[in-house]
Write an enzyme that holds these catalytic residues in place. Structure first.
Site: not given
Length: 201
Positions: A1-3
């Site tokens: 999970m990240t951007t």
């Protein structure tokens, strides 16, 4: 999970990411670096498994150095992207769990940005966001992106996009890293002090 976010400006490319590193819903690290310099003219962001990321990045960096030694010039970005695409495609069925944004500036294409998914599919983009926060980041990008953005305007837009993800996505957070790649300055990081002004603690 990240951007992770990439933007093509008229005079260069901007890459931006959040700094939170997660393992499921566990926050494993609060100051992770998710933008990697491959060569002076090209960098990559990746989301996915850390061990897979490290392996793919080592292959990319090695290939860029080999090309520079063999040909006495920097590797074309499209050639580097083709290499990572083949690496991911031929790793099946034991796939690398990585999603990549590769961007930079070269003599053949100027400022350019590619997305490579975990199966090796390549798409050329003007702007892109990946990771769990990408729906929020893409919303900000779609509203404000223009092809005539200056590099400074693209930096501001990238920060707004990642900030939108941090506000809404539990997998993103802890600050923002931003890199610019231009023909004149090459690879350059945006200072942390600027990030703290934009995202107060």
């Amino acid at each position: 999970m990240t951007t992770t976010v990439g933007i093509v400006a008229k005079d260069g490319v901007v890459l931006a990411t959040d700094k939170r590193v997660t393992a499921g819903y566990y926050i494993a690290h609060k100051a992770g670096e998710k933008i990697w310099k491959i060569d002076d003219h090209v960098a990559a962001t990746m989301s996915g498994g850390v061990a897979d990321l490290q392996s793919v990045l080592s292959f990319l960096s090695l290939r860029a150095r080999e090309y520079r030694v063999e040909h006495k010039r920097p590797i074309p970005i499209r050639a580097l992207v083709n290499y990572v695409s083949l690496l991911l495609f031929y790793s099946r069925p034991y796939i690398y769990l990585v999603h990549s944004i590769v961007g930079g500036v070269d003599a053949e294409e100027g400022p350019v940005l590619y997305m490579v998914d975990w199966l090796g599919t390549v798409t050329k983009e003007k702007y892109i966001a990946t990771g769990s926060g990408s729906p929020y980041a893409k919303g900000a990008l779609e509203v404000a992106y223009r092809e005539d953005l200056t590099i400074d305007e693209a930096v501001e837009l990238a920060i707004r996009a990642v900030k939108a993800a941090i506000r809404n996505d539990p997998g993103s957070g802890e600050g923002i890293d931003v890199v610019t790649i231009t023909k004149s300055d090459g690879f350059r990081r945006v200072f942390t002090t600027q990030q703290k002004i934009i995202i107060p603690e």
